[in-house]
Design a protein around this motif. Structure first.
Motif, PDB file in Angstrom:
ATOM      1  N   SER A 257       0.860  -1.123  -0.062  1.00 24.85           N
ATOM      2  CA  SER A 257      -0.013   0.025   0.052  1.00 24.85           C
ATOM      3  C   SER A 257       0.827   1.233  -0.091  1.00 24.85           C
ATOM      4  O   SER A 257       1.670   1.373   0.795  1.00 24.85           O
ATOM      5  N   LEU A 258       0.673   2.123  -0.991  1.00 23.99           N
ATOM      6  CA  LEU A 258       1.305   3.382  -1.219  1.00 23.99           C
ATOM      7  C   LEU A 258       0.589   4.531  -0.685  1.00 23.99           C
ATOM      8  O   LEU A 258      -0.616   4.667  -0.831  1.00 23.99           O
ATOM      9  N   ASP A 259       1.253   5.557  -0.408  1.00 21.96           N
ATOM     10  CA  ASP A 259       0.727   6.932   0.088  1.00 21.96           C
ATOM     11  C   ASP A 259       0.479   7.931  -1.411  1.00 21.96           C
ATOM     12  O   ASP A 259       1.370   8.683  -1.354  1.00 21.96           O
ATOM     13  N   ILE A 260      -0.121   7.384  -2.097  1.00 21.91           N
ATOM     14  CA  ILE A 260      -0.208   8.189  -3.292  1.00 21.91           C
ATOM     15  C   ILE A 260      -1.682   8.406  -4.063  1.00 21.91           C
ATOM     16  O   ILE A 260      -2.500   7.593  -3.315  1.00 21.91           O
ATOM     17  N   ASP A 261      -1.743   9.051  -4.730  1.00 22.80           N
ATOM     18  CA  ASP A 261      -3.301   9.267  -5.385  1.00 22.80           C
ATOM     19  C   ASP A 261      -3.792   8.035  -5.978  1.00 22.80           C
ATOM     20  O   ASP A 261      -3.119   7.200  -6.878  1.00 22.80           O
ATOM     21  N   LYS A 262      -4.859   7.581  -5.443  1.00 27.10           N
ATOM     22  CA  LYS A 262      -5.527   6.323  -5.782  1.00 27.10           C
ATOM     23  C   LYS A 262      -6.196   6.322  -7.250  1.00 27.10           C
ATOM     24  O   LYS A 262      -6.232   5.059  -7.693  1.00 27.10           O
ATOM     25  N   ASN A 263      -6.242   7.192  -7.906  1.00 29.66           N
ATOM     26  CA  ASN A 263      -6.454   7.379  -9.217  1.00 29.66           C
ATOM     27  C   ASN A 263      -5.311   6.935 -10.037  1.00 29.66           C
ATOM     28  O   ASN A 263      -5.439   6.822 -11.121  1.00 29.66           O
ATOM     29  N   GLU A 264      -4.113   7.196  -9.520  1.00 29.79           N
ATOM     30  CA  GLU A 264      -2.964   6.862 -10.434  1.00 29.79           C
ATOM     31  C   GLU A 264      -2.775   5.300 -10.681  1.00 29.79           C
ATOM     32  O   GLU A 264      -3.084   4.569 -10.023  1.00 29.79           O
ATOM     33  N   SER A 265      -2.636   5.023 -12.367  1.00 22.86           N
ATOM     34  CA  SER A 265      -2.651   3.739 -12.612  1.00 22.86           C
ATOM     35  C   SER A 265      -1.559   3.657 -13.604  1.00 22.86           C
ATOM     36  O   SER A 265      -1.463   4.344 -14.621  1.00 22.86           O
ATOM     37  N   LEU A 266      -0.573   2.844 -13.297  1.00 19.26           N
ATOM     38  CA  LEU A 266       0.705   2.558 -14.175  1.00 19.26           C
ATOM     39  C   LEU A 266       0.839   0.961 -14.341  1.00 19.26           C
ATOM     40  O   LEU A 266       0.869   0.292 -13.424  1.00 19.26           O
ATOM     41  N   ASP A 267       1.262   0.567 -15.610  1.00 20.69           N
ATOM     42  CA  ASP A 267       1.434  -0.764 -15.605  1.00 20.69           C
ATOM     43  C   ASP A 267       2.763  -1.348 -15.635  1.00 20.69           C
ATOM     44  O   ASP A 267       3.039  -2.509 -15.331  1.00 20.69           O
ATOM     45  N   ASN A 268       3.434  -0.409 -15.636  1.00 20.99           N
ATOM     46  CA  ASN A 268       5.116  -0.907 -16.016  1.00 20.99           C
ATOM     47  C   ASN A 268       6.000   0.118 -15.111  1.00 20.99           C
ATOM     48  O   ASN A 268       6.716   1.031 -15.504  1.00 20.99           O
ATOM     49  N   VAL A 269       6.149  -0.227 -13.658  1.00 19.87           N
ATOM     50  CA  VAL A 269       7.016   0.570 -12.950  1.00 19.87           C
ATOM     51  C   VAL A 269       8.128  -0.072 -12.194  1.00 19.87           C
ATOM     52  O   VAL A 269       7.843  -1.251 -12.056  1.00 19.87           O
ATOM     53  N   GLU A 270       9.020   0.526 -11.670  1.00 19.49           N
ATOM     54  CA  GLU A 270      10.064   0.089 -10.730  1.00 19.49           C
ATOM     55  C   GLU A 270      10.015   0.848  -9.445  1.00 19.49           C
ATOM     56  O   GLU A 270      10.151   2.040  -9.413  1.00 19.49           O
ATOM     57  N   LEU A 271       9.653   0.213  -8.275  1.00 14.72           N
ATOM     58  CA  LEU A 271       9.806   0.650  -6.937  1.00 14.72           C
ATOM     59  C   LEU A 271      11.093   0.700  -6.505  1.00 14.72           C
ATOM     60  O   LEU A 271      11.680  -0.583  -6.419  1.00 14.72           O
ATOM     61  N   MET A 272      11.562   1.857  -5.885  1.00 20.20           N
ATOM     62  CA  MET A 272      12.750   1.773  -5.470  1.00 20.20           C
ATOM     63  C   MET A 272      12.787   1.810  -4.042  1.00 20.20           C
ATOM     64  O   MET A 272      12.169   2.367  -3.403  1.00 20.20           O
ATOM     65  N   ILE A 273      13.569   0.900  -3.258  1.00 17.73           N
ATOM     66  CA  ILE A 273      13.367   0.622  -1.956  1.00 17.73           C
ATOM     67  C   ILE A 273      15.160   0.622  -1.402  1.00 17.73           C
ATOM     68  O   ILE A 273      15.595  -0.624  -1.953  1.00 17.73           O
ATOM     69  N   SER A 274      15.334   1.362  -0.659  1.00 20.28           N
ATOM     70  CA  SER A 274      16.668   1.100  -0.129  1.00 20.28           C
ATOM     71  C   SER A 274      16.930   0.120   1.028  1.00 20.28           C
ATOM     72  O   SER A 274      15.889  -0.288   1.585  1.00 20.28           O
ATOM     73  N   LYS A 275      18.239  -0.500   0.964  1.00 21.22           N
ATOM     74  CA  LYS A 275      18.473  -1.533   1.879  1.00 21.22           C
ATOM     75  C   LYS A 275      18.198  -1.203   3.417  1.00 21.22           C
ATOM     76  O   LYS A 275      17.583  -1.922   4.055  1.00 21.22           O
ATOM     77  N   GLU A 276      17.983  -0.092   3.659  1.00 22.63           N
ATOM     78  CA  GLU A 276      17.675   0.385   5.250  1.00 22.63           C
ATOM     79  C   GLU A 276      16.166   0.603   5.442  1.00 22.63           C
ATOM     80  O   GLU A 276      15.958   0.573   6.479  1.00 22.63           O
ATOM     81  N   ASN A 277      15.399   0.456   4.453  1.00 20.85           N
ATOM     82  CA  ASN A 277      14.059   0.584   4.499  1.00 20.85           C
ATOM     83  C   ASN A 277      13.431  -0.622   4.588  1.00 20.85           C
ATOM     84  O   ASN A 277      12.235  -0.727   4.191  1.00 20.85           O
ATOM     85  N   ILE A 278      14.070  -1.730   4.566  1.00 15.53           N
ATOM     86  CA  ILE A 278      13.372  -3.287   4.650  1.00 15.53           C
ATOM     87  C   ILE A 278      13.749  -3.815   5.927  1.00 15.53           C
ATOM     88  O   ILE A 278      14.951  -3.769   6.551  1.00 15.53           O
ATOM     89  N   GLU A 279      12.750  -4.363   6.670  1.00 16.69           N
ATOM     90  CA  GLU A 279      12.832  -4.761   7.799  1.00 16.69           C
ATOM     91  C   GLU A 279      12.958  -6.419   8.047  1.00 16.69           C
ATOM     92  O   GLU A 279      12.118  -6.857   7.130  1.00 16.69           O
ATOM     93  N   ILE A 280      13.848  -6.968   8.601  1.00 17.57           N
ATOM     94  CA  ILE A 280      13.916  -8.560   8.734  1.00 17.57           C
ATOM     95  C   ILE A 280      13.539  -9.002   9.826  1.00 17.57           C
ATOM     96  O   ILE A 280      13.972  -8.493  11.213  1.00 17.57           O
ATOM     97  N   ASN A 281      12.825 -10.148   9.963  1.00 15.66           N
ATOM     98  CA  ASN A 281      12.116 -10.479  11.281  1.00 15.66           C
ATOM     99  C   ASN A 281      12.098 -12.235  11.042  1.00 15.66           C
ATOM    100  O   ASN A 281      12.357 -12.644   9.769  1.00 15.66           O
ATOM    101  N   ASN A 282      12.025 -12.850  12.191  1.00 14.71           N
ATOM    102  CA  ASN A 282      11.954 -14.313  12.293  1.00 14.71           C
ATOM    103  C   ASN A 282      10.818 -14.901  11.360  1.00 14.71           C
ATOM    104  O   ASN A 282       9.665 -14.043  11.361  1.00 14.71           O
ATOM    105  N   GLU A 283      10.774 -15.871  11.026  1.00 11.50           N
ATOM    106  CA  GLU A 283       9.677 -16.520   9.972  1.00 11.50           C
ATOM    107  C   GLU A 283       8.485 -16.543  10.698  1.00 11.50           C
ATOM    108  O   GLU A 283       7.132 -16.606  10.072  1.00 11.50           O
ATOM    109  N   ASN A 284       8.361 -16.432  11.996  1.00 12.56           N
ATOM    110  CA  ASN A 284       7.083 -16.750  12.783  1.00 12.56           C
ATOM    111  C   ASN A 284       6.475 -15.183  12.952  1.00 12.56           C
ATOM    112  O   ASN A 284       5.123 -15.340  13.565  1.00 12.56           O
ATOM    113  N   TYR A 285       7.156 -14.263  12.491  1.00 16.11           N
ATOM    114  CA  TYR A 285       6.648 -12.854  12.607  1.00 16.11           C
ATOM    115  C   TYR A 285       5.229 -12.695  12.019  1.00 16.11           C
ATOM    116  O   TYR A 285       4.999 -13.423  10.872  1.00 16.11           O
ATOM    117  N   PRO A 286       4.203 -12.311  12.661  1.00 18.61           N
ATOM    118  CA  PRO A 286       2.775 -12.439  11.919  1.00 18.61           C
ATOM    119  C   PRO A 286       2.549 -11.900  10.661  1.00 18.61           C
ATOM    120  O   PRO A 286       1.743 -12.057   9.856  1.00 18.61           O
TER     121      PRO A 286
END
Length: 343
Positions: A257-286
């Motif tokens: 879920s992105l904080d963007i205009d819900k009317n925006e529709s794009l078929d071919n995009v690349e989402l950029m996420i830095s290594k620091e903005n991904i959290e890693i947890n145990n596989e039992n995390y809900p």
């Protein structure tokens, strides 16, 4: 101090365009960096501002006035190179004094000014030492003091820290930055070191192949780059291909879920996420997307994990060092600063 404006600056060497319509506006008292890979035109731009090189088209303005017809020695510009270029036969005092002697300043005024600068750059007791008798950091301080002696309107720094070891480099960055803020002198720094640019600059001009790709604050450049070219200057990022609709980014293995205009529709995009903005947890995390750790690289404060999600590899930087290769984990995305590019 002066404001600096570069207008449509062009320069060619042997019919090869090395600067292509460079435009920059630098406010009085700012420190800005020219950041980019070797050969992108950073030092050429600096040398043109200093008057060491001519340019083909465009203009350079100090406080709104063109300097293109003003000779180098009368531009009120000082430049510090990475090799310092101190005079080996002159001691510290004489090196700092040199520019004042060239301007025919009276001896009593020279002595007063040089002593003020020696105090400023914390070289008391080294006045009679020669360059061969002082350290790299001290040589750099002498070079900076010599540049400041002539009261320049603009200070130019051409990769001044690259010859220093890592600890001294950090010390000198902080020293120069504190000095610049104290004197409020308009400063342009050339560097290929992203960390240096981020920590020292009010704004950064990212240069690639003779062009400025983005000129912005360090925070905006790192978090909101306008292209993948700019993004990759600041380190390796994750790019995830998919489509956007109804405020969601989706592909075969994630739905975010992105904080963007819900009317925006794009078929071919690349989402950029830095290594620091991904959290890693145990596989039992809900919550989260499940994946398997394929590689682990310990870097001290952080560990870089390469995580396989349905044959797609994501890189994650985490201070949780205890996960191991082949372990299943769950990952969650921090989408506050998400950026996407159309393909």
């Amino acid at each position: 101090m002066s404001s600096v404006k570069i207008v449509n600056l062009n320069k060619s060497f042997n019919n090869i365009n090395v600067l292509k319509s460079i435009n920059l506006s630098i406010n009085e008292g700012e420190i800005i960096s020219l950041l980019g890979p070797s050969g992108c035109g950073k030092s050429t731009t600096l040398n043109i501002i200093a008057g060491i090189l001519d340019f083909d088209k465009g203009d350079i303005l100090f406080d709104g006035n063109s300097i293109k017809n003003i000779p180098t020695g009368k531009r009120d510009v000082a430049i510090v190179f990475q090799d310092y270029f101190l005079f080996p036969h002159m001691n510290v005092f004489e090196n700092i004094e040199f520019g004042l002697k060239m301007k025919k300043i009276k001896k009593c005024e020279r002595n007063k000014k040089v002593q003020e600068l020696i105090d400023l750059v914390k070289l008391n007791g080294y006045e009679k030492k020669y360059p061969s008798q002082i350290s790299g950091g001290q040589k750099q301080r002498v070079a900076i003091a010599r540049s400041l002696a002539i009261n320049p309107k603009v200070l130019l720094l051409d990769e001044p820290f690259s010859n220093l070891d890592i600890n001294l480099r950090q010390e000198m960055r902080e020293f120069v930055l504190n000095l610049q803020k104290k004197l409020k002198i308009t400063t342009i720094l050339v560097t290929h070191d992203k960390e240096e640019a981020l920590m020292m600059s009010d704004k950064i001009a990212v240069m690639v192949n003779g062009e400025i790709k983005q000129f912005d604050t360090p925070k905006n450049l790192y978090e909101k780059p306008n292209s993948k070219v700019v993004a990759n200057i600041f380190g390796e990022r994750n790019y995830i291909s998919g489509k956007i609709y109804n405020g969601l980014f989706e592909n075969e293995y994630v739905k975010l879920s992105l904080d963007i205009d819900k009317n925006e529709s794009l078929d071919n995009v690349e989402l950029m996420i830095s290594k620091e903005n991904i959290e890693i947890n145990n596989e039992n995390y809900p919550n989260g997307v499940i994946g398997k750790i394929k590689k682990k690289t310990y870097l001290g404060e952080n560990t870089i994990y390469e995580i396989d999600i349905k044959d797609f590899i994501l890189k994650v930087s985490s201070n949780k060092h205890f996960y191991e290769v082949n372990q299943n984990v769950k990952i969650n995305f921090n989408l506050e600063n998400v950026v996407y590019f159309t393909q």
